[in-house]
Design a protein around this motif. Structure first.
Motif, PDB file in Angstrom:
ATOM      1  N   THR A 134       0.875  -1.174   0.000  1.00 50.11           N
ATOM      2  CA  THR A 134       0.000   0.000   0.000  1.00 50.11           C
ATOM      3  C   THR A 134       0.909   1.221   0.000  1.00 50.11           C
ATOM      4  OG1 THR A 134      -1.891   1.042   1.072  1.00 50.11           O
ATOM      5  CG2 THR A 134      -0.198   0.137   2.519  1.00 50.11           C
ATOM      6  N   SER A 135       0.372   2.383  -0.322  1.00 47.55           N
ATOM      7  CA  SER A 135       1.163   3.614  -0.318  1.00 47.55           C
ATOM      8  C   SER A 135       1.636   3.926   1.098  1.00 47.55           C
ATOM      9  CB  SER A 135       0.307   4.764  -0.858  1.00 47.55           C
ATOM     10  OG  SER A 135       1.054   5.963  -0.853  1.00 47.55           O
ATOM     11  N   ARG A 136       2.897   4.327   1.219  1.00 45.72           N
ATOM     12  CA  ARG A 136       3.502   4.653   2.517  1.00 45.72           C
ATOM     13  C   ARG A 136       4.096   6.053   2.485  1.00 45.72           C
ATOM     14  NH1 ARG A 136       1.721   0.586   5.914  1.00 45.72           N
ATOM     15  NH2 ARG A 136       2.031  -1.412   4.882  1.00 45.72           N
ATOM     16  N   VAL A 137       4.170   6.696   3.639  1.00 47.10           N
ATOM     17  CA  VAL A 137       4.852   7.983   3.749  1.00 47.10           C
ATOM     18  C   VAL A 137       6.350   7.704   3.714  1.00 47.10           C
ATOM     19  CG1 VAL A 137       5.335   9.960   5.244  1.00 47.10           C
ATOM     20  CG2 VAL A 137       2.995   9.095   5.019  1.00 47.10           C
ATOM     21  N   ALA A 138       7.038   8.370   2.804  1.00 47.34           N
ATOM     22  CA  ALA A 138       8.492   8.235   2.723  1.00 47.34           C
ATOM     23  C   ALA A 138       9.179   9.328   3.539  1.00 47.34           C
ATOM     24  CB  ALA A 138       8.946   8.305   1.266  1.00 47.34           C
ATOM     25  N   TYR A 139       8.675  10.543   3.424  1.00 44.86           N
ATOM     26  CA  TYR A 139       9.254  11.681   4.138  1.00 44.86           C
ATOM     27  C   TYR A 139       8.217  12.784   4.175  1.00 44.86           C
ATOM     28  CZ  TYR A 139      13.731  12.651   6.233  1.00 44.86           C
ATOM     29  OH  TYR A 139      14.736  12.783   7.145  1.00 44.86           O
ATOM     30  N   SER A 140       8.324  13.688   5.149  1.00 44.37           N
ATOM     31  CA  SER A 140       7.372  14.798   5.204  1.00 44.37           C
ATOM     32  C   SER A 140       8.019  16.030   5.822  1.00 44.37           C
ATOM     33  CB  SER A 140       6.122  14.406   5.996  1.00 44.37           C
ATOM     34  OG  SER A 140       6.449  14.153   7.347  1.00 44.37           O
TER      35      SER A 140
END
Length: 178
Positions: A134-140
């Motif tokens: 599934t889509s994941r947060v890589a950086y923010s």
């Protein structure tokens, strides 16, 4: 005004000397604009993780991923996300496919950042790696102001299924920014 008295040969002379008048202040209104740019992400064109035997895992870094935020916002924030396709060889049968549930990702900490704000890795350590089924947060970035950027070199871990067959497997890891 100053008045000066002087006595010259028995006669009195009165001379009025006016002080230098100052000019009224003059104001100039000055304007300029700050141009905002765009929000962009750059990724490596390709990466090779080497090889491994069925039932084992392989891992390797993908190369630098960079988010550049040139929007010059008063309140800047963005989130970089990552997804993956399955990895296939040959005809893509079950034995020729590594599913996304066997593909893990961890961003690690940034190798470089610029600008103001709080930069947060999606997965700072290997122990926080997440599957890409599934889509994941890589950086923010949160709480930013003005222009900013972040660069990280993520690691991909592939758990090669025990049933995998010999071949070169290819898939696509996609980073996006919003």
């Amino acid at each position: 005004m100053r008045i000066r008295y002087s006595l010259v040969a028995g006669a009195a002379t009165v001379v009025a000397v006016a002080g230098v008048a100052s000019a009224a202040p003059g104001d100039t209104t000055v304007t300029f604009s700050v141009s905002g740019g765009s929000l962009a992400i750059s990724v490596p064109g390709s990466a090779s993780l080497g090889g491994g035997a069925p039932g084992n895992s392989i891992s390797g870094q993908l190369g630098n991923v960079t988010v550049t935020d040139a929007r010059a916002l008063l309140t800047a924030a963005w989130t970089a996300s990552v997804t993956s396709t399955s990895f296939k060889t040959g005809g893509g049968t079950t034995a020729e496919t590594v599913p996304t549930s066997a593909v893990s990702y961890w961003s690690g900490t940034a190798s470089a950042t610029t600008g103001l704000g709080t930069f947060t890795p999606g997965q700072a350590t290997a122990g926080q790696a997440q599957t890409l089924d599934t889509s994941r947060v890589a950086y923010s970035l949160s709480g930013g102001t003005g222009d900013n950027s972040a660069t990280w070199n993520p690691t991909l871990v592939i758990a090669i299924p025990a049933s995998a067959v010999n071949g070169t497997y290819t898939g696509t890891v996609t980073h996006s920014i919003a």
